[in-house]
Design a protein around this motif. Sequence first.
Motif, PDB file in Angstrom:
ATOM      1  N   ALA A 104       0.828  -1.213   0.000  1.00 51.69           N
ATOM      2  CA  ALA A 104       0.000   0.000   0.000  1.00 51.69           C
ATOM      3  C   ALA A 104       0.861   1.261   0.000  1.00 51.69           C
ATOM      4  CB  ALA A 104      -0.937  -0.006   1.206  1.00 51.69           C
TER       5      ALA A 104
ATOM      6  N   LYS B 130       2.469   1.575  -3.487  1.00 60.06           N
ATOM      7  CA  LYS B 130       1.435   1.958  -4.460  1.00 60.06           C
ATOM      8  C   LYS B 130       1.122   3.449  -4.332  1.00 60.06           C
ATOM      9  CE  LYS B 130      -3.264   1.032  -5.956  1.00 60.06           C
ATOM     10  NZ  LYS B 130      -4.544   0.427  -5.640  1.00 60.06           N
ATOM     11  N   CYS B 131       0.965   3.923  -3.116  1.00 59.28           N
ATOM     12  CA  CYS B 131       0.682   5.340  -2.883  1.00 59.28           C
ATOM     13  C   CYS B 131       1.820   6.215  -3.412  1.00 59.28           C
ATOM     14  CB  CYS B 131       0.455   5.595  -1.392  1.00 59.28           C
ATOM     15  SG  CYS B 131       0.105   7.332  -1.006  1.00 59.28           S
TER      16      CYS B 131
ATOM     17  N   GLU C 276       1.740   6.098  -7.308  1.00 59.09           N
ATOM     18  CA  GLU C 276       0.589   6.792  -7.908  1.00 59.09           C
ATOM     19  C   GLU C 276       0.647   8.309  -7.714  1.00 59.09           C
ATOM     20  OE1 GLU C 276      -2.888   4.945  -6.247  1.00 59.09           O
ATOM     21  OE2 GLU C 276      -2.714   3.186  -7.550  1.00 59.09           O
ATOM     22  N   THR C 277       1.151   8.750  -6.584  1.00 53.68           N
ATOM     23  CA  THR C 277       1.141  10.186  -6.281  1.00 53.68           C
ATOM     24  C   THR C 277       2.472  10.866  -6.563  1.00 53.68           C
ATOM     25  OG1 THR C 277       1.815   9.865  -3.970  1.00 53.68           O
ATOM     26  CG2 THR C 277      -0.566   9.830  -4.445  1.00 53.68           C
TER      27      THR C 277
ATOM     28  N   VAL D 114       5.552   9.029   2.118  1.00 56.54           N
ATOM     29  CA  VAL D 114       4.211   8.526   2.402  1.00 56.54           C
ATOM     30  C   VAL D 114       4.243   7.863   3.771  1.00 56.54           C
ATOM     31  CG1 VAL D 114       3.574   8.206  -0.021  1.00 56.54           C
ATOM     32  CG2 VAL D 114       4.572   6.303   1.233  1.00 56.54           C
TER      33      VAL D 114
END
Length: 155
Positions: A103, A106-107, A110-111, A116
Amino acid sequence: MNGPIVTIVVTQRERFSYTATSLESIYKNTALPFKLIYLDGASPPHIKHYLATQAVEKGFTLIRAEHFIPSSKARNLGQAQVKTKYAVFIDNDVSVTPGWLEALVKCAEETEAWVVGPLCIEGKAEDQIIHTVGEEAHFKINNGQRTFHGPQRFT
């Protein structure tokens, strides 16, 4: 890039009683390949032995000091060893849940964020006591002055 894209750097807090629980949760609940660097400063003999044994069995890098290593110094020592795209810093008293690392990656992907962070729960997960979530981190420019803005919510 061949091999893991993440290095997990474990640093110590003020206690060692959750060392095994924390390390075991990382290996049990992390499907994404990773490298691990563990900073151990002056842990009790039984923890020192446990970590040395686990480092050999699991193949992670153990950096040991005979004195306490403050968190900021430990993170810097660990970061110096990181050769992957991402570095994750985690304390030695944290348990993770399945999918946690996936997670975070992925964050970040994607961002395109530089940093994060996860939802952090105090105590047992089933108690659902939020420690931190939804932090902001950015710079503001006011009248030519650049200042860091990073309030934490739910702390």
